[in-house]
Motif scaffolding. Structure first.
Motif, short mmCIF file in Angstrom:
data_model
loop_
_atom_site.label_atom_id
_atom_site.label_comp_id
_atom_site.label_asym_id
_atom_site.label_seq_id
_atom_site.Cartn_x
_atom_site.Cartn_y
_atom_site.Cartn_z
N SER A 1 -4.40 0.60 0.80
CA SER A 1 -3.67 -0.66 0.82
C SER A 1 -4.49 -1.73 0.15
O SER A 1 -5.73 -1.63 0.05
CB SER A 1 -3.32 -1.08 2.25
N LYS A 2 -3.79 -2.76 -0.31
CA LYS A 2 -4.46 -3.88 -0.96
C LYS A 2 -3.72 -5.16 -0.60
O LYS A 2 -2.49 -5.23 -0.74
CB LYS A 2 -4.52 -3.70 -2.47
N GLY B 1 0.80 -1.21 0.00
CA GLY B 1 0.00 0.00 0.00
C GLY B 1 0.83 1.26 0.00
O GLY B 1 2.05 1.22 -0.23
N TYR C 1 -9.08 2.25 2.04
CA TYR C 1 -8.76 3.62 1.65
C TYR C 1 -9.00 4.58 2.81
O TYR C 1 -9.93 4.41 3.59
CB TYR C 1 -9.64 4.08 0.49
N SER D 1 -4.15 -0.53 -7.12
CA SER D 1 -4.19 -1.80 -7.84
C SER D 1 -2.83 -2.46 -7.69
O SER D 1 -1.85 -1.81 -7.31
CB SER D 1 -4.54 -1.58 -9.31
N GLY E 1 -6.78 -9.44 -2.39
CA GLY E 1 -7.63 -8.51 -3.12
C GLY E 1 -8.40 -7.52 -2.27
O GLY E 1 -9.08 -6.63 -2.82
N SER E 2 -8.33 -7.61 -0.96
CA SER E 2 -9.06 -6.67 -0.11
C SER E 2 -8.39 -5.31 -0.13
O SER E 2 -7.16 -5.22 -0.09
CB SER E 2 -9.12 -7.19 1.32
N THR E 3 -9.22 -4.26 -0.18
CA THR E 3 -8.67 -2.91 -0.24
C THR E 3 -9.14 -2.08 0.94
O THR E 3 -10.18 -2.35 1.55
CB THR E 3 -9.07 -2.19 -1.54
#
Length: 117
Positions: A50-51, A35, A59, A70, A55-57
């Motif tokens: 962060s990701k 991230g 913000y 991404s 696949g979890s994000t």
């Protein structure tokens, strides 16, 4: 050891866009989060986005709807597309890498983003 190399910072006018990139190399971990954090002058470092490798994000509220994170897991690279930039987005942006369930974390050297007329 993990090395992180960032690129893409610079000067942009309010309302403009920039794309940051961060390439990771070295001893990689299968499960991890990559991230971006930022630190403005006189302020504490804060999470931007962060990701995880799954696949979890996540913000910061201040960038939701404007920034998109991404990643390319095959290339161990994470990107931050920043649109509708504001002067308050001005900061040094740091790439961050953290393996899951391990007391380790790694930082890039930082790239300066300046949003100004």
């Amino acid at each position: 050891q993990v090395q992180l190399v960032e690129s893409g910072g610079g000067l942009v006018q309010p309302g403009g866009s920039l794309r940051l990139s961060c390439a990771a190399s070295g001893r990689m971990f299968r499960f991890n989060a990559m991230g971006w954090f930022r630190q403005a002058p006189g302020k504490e470092r804060e999470l931007v986005a962060s990701k995880t490798s799954g696949g979890s994000t996540n913000y910061a509220d201040s960038v939701k709807g404007r920034f998109t994170i991404s990643r390319d897991n095959a290339e161990n690279t994470v990107y931050l597309q920043m649109n509708s930039l504001k002067p308050e987005d001005t900061a040094v942006y740091y790439c961050h890498y953290k393996p899951d369930a391990m007391p380790l974390e790694y930082w890039g050297q930082g790239t300066l983003v300046t949003v100004s007329e």
